[in-house]
Structures are given as C-alpha cells and as structure tokens.
Design an enzyme around this catalytic site. Sequence first.
Site, PDB file in Angstrom:
ATOM      1  N   ASP A   1       0.766  -1.137  -0.314  1.00 25.86           N
ATOM      2  CA  ASP A   1      -0.145  -0.297   0.180  1.00 25.86           C
ATOM      3  C   ASP A   1       0.883   1.393   0.262  1.00 25.86           C
ATOM      4  O   ASP A   1       2.323   0.954   0.352  1.00 25.86           O
ATOM      5  CB  ASP A   1      -0.518   0.127   1.119  1.00 25.86           C
ATOM      6  CG  ASP A   1      -1.854   1.191   0.973  1.00 25.86           C
ATOM      7  OD1 ASP A   1      -2.032   1.988   0.572  1.00 25.86           O
ATOM      8  OD2 ASP A   1      -2.091   1.354   1.785  1.00 25.86           O
TER       9      ASP A   1
ATOM     10  N   ASP B   1      -0.223   5.241   0.683  1.00 21.00           N
ATOM     11  CA  ASP B   1      -0.678   6.006   1.786  1.00 21.00           C
ATOM     12  C   ASP B   1      -0.134   5.767   3.518  1.00 21.00           C
ATOM     13  O   ASP B   1      -0.870   4.962   3.408  1.00 21.00           O
ATOM     14  CB  ASP B   1      -1.900   6.689   1.773  1.00 21.00           C
ATOM     15  CG  ASP B   1      -1.550   7.670   0.708  1.00 21.00           C
ATOM     16  OD1 ASP B   1      -0.261   7.118  -0.174  1.00 21.00           O
ATOM     17  OD2 ASP B   1      -2.832   7.594  -0.122  1.00 21.00           O
TER      18      ASP B   1
END
Length: 281
Positions: free
Chosen positions: A22, A24
């Site tokens: 992922d 952020d």
Amino acid sequence: MGCTYAQGVENHSLPRTAAFFDLDKTVIAKSSTLTFSKSFYQGGLINRRAVLRTAYAQFVFLAGGADHDQMERMRKYLSALCRGWNVQQVKEIVAETLHDLIDPIIYDEAATLIEQHHTAGRDVVIVSTSGAEVVEPIGELLGADRVVATRMVVGDDGCFTGEVEYYAYGPTKAEAVRELAESEGYDLARCYAYSDSMTDLPMLGSVGHPHAVNPDRALRREAVTREWPILDFHRPVRLKQRLPALSVPPRPALAVAAAIGAAAATAGLVWYTSRRRTTVA
C-alpha cells in the site's frame, strides 16, 4: 545497510514472488494526493477553500485514516472534484513537484524493505487507492516494478468525466493481486504484503507473509489475533540521500493512465463528512 524491518525477507529464485505495498502511510508518511493540494491550487484545479479542506483532511487522515463508509463517500466526492480536470495538466503538475513533495516523506524503513525485496529477486508492486496520475510517478521514483491504482474515465477532450473506471480499494486490491499472480506466475504463499489500513485486510490475507505497518486500531487488533508482524515506520528520508539502488528503471506499470487519487477525495470528503455530521447533530 542493515534493517530490522528486512528480517524474514528470504531469498528464493523460483517460483516467482512479489512484495505488494500500500502507499499512503505505508511507504510514504502522508496521503499521496493530498500532498499535491497546493500545487493543484497553483495550477488552478482547486480553489483556496479546497486547499483548506485538504489541509484539515490531511490531519484527520494521519490521525486515524478512513473507514469503509468514509472511503465510499470519498469515491463519490472524487468524481465531483475531478470532473473537468485536464489530465495532461495534472500529469505536468505532479511531474514538476514530485521530487520536492514526495521524496522527503518516503519512509526510510519502507525504502529499505523495497531494496531488500529487489535484492531477494522479488518484484515490488505498489497497490494504492490513490489515482494513477499520482501513484505511477511515485512508483517510478521508488523503483517499483508495477503499479495498481484507481483510474477514472477520460473524455475525448482529454479531461476527466467524473466517472470512476477502476476503483483500487478493499477486495478489488486483493483481486488485482491474484490476477497479477496468475499472469506473472507469483506464488502467493511466498509473497509479502504491507498496509496500514483495515480496508486492505483482503490484500493482506491473500499472501503468505502479510505485515501491518503503522496500523489503524482495527488492523492492529486483527494483526495481533492472526499473529501477523506489526511494523513501525517513522523515519522519512530522501531517497537520493540513502538509496541510489532504487533509481533503477521500473517495468511498465500495470495501471496506465488514470485518475487523480482517491486520496485527494480523502481530504475534502473527510472534512465534508465531519461537517455534515456536526450540522445534523
């Protein structure tokens, strides 16, 4: 350079394996697209009020992230926010400000993991709910081999229509991981995944080596229950100061040409939702 976060990254040549990240709050310390809000303002894409909203939403996002309901509202907000934006202009703004805005907020620990996975012969794939116009350049900066990101429909005039073509969120991320495994020959049982959010539980659960990074409370509870490693990333660093190895050209990204990030929607929508709830109350 040694790093405790690289422990357990084994070196296997066959079958092929990958590490899915992922973006952020996992690889970078902030929301990727929210970080560009001032640049979008200077480029005339958003007004001053939207800049203030994104600044507040960045704080909310960093403090606790967004749950499923908020993310669904973000998707709708994103459609309205980006409608009419010229795609080429968005790409140019991101390209011009990428190094100044993103390079300083990349976690040292994540950069080391990326380097370690590449050294182990493992592909690195960024899987993000943010839009491809933002995620793909960041993926290139990191030396990622592939990128999966949200895409929005682009009209004949070269502008976003406001419709979401592909929303890289929740179960959709897990589907993308499985599709990549099938097309690239990855052995998911020997693959790795990293995320901070409970919404990425399907992706984490699809690999043999899931890791919770700076997890929200729900994911932390789940990680403890499932005995998954929990990692604490807290040292942002400029890549060119410590990882020249990450400058290798990436392979073509999986997700090509898409939208400005759903993370931008995080900004306005979290602010809007909180205001609306306050008004209703």
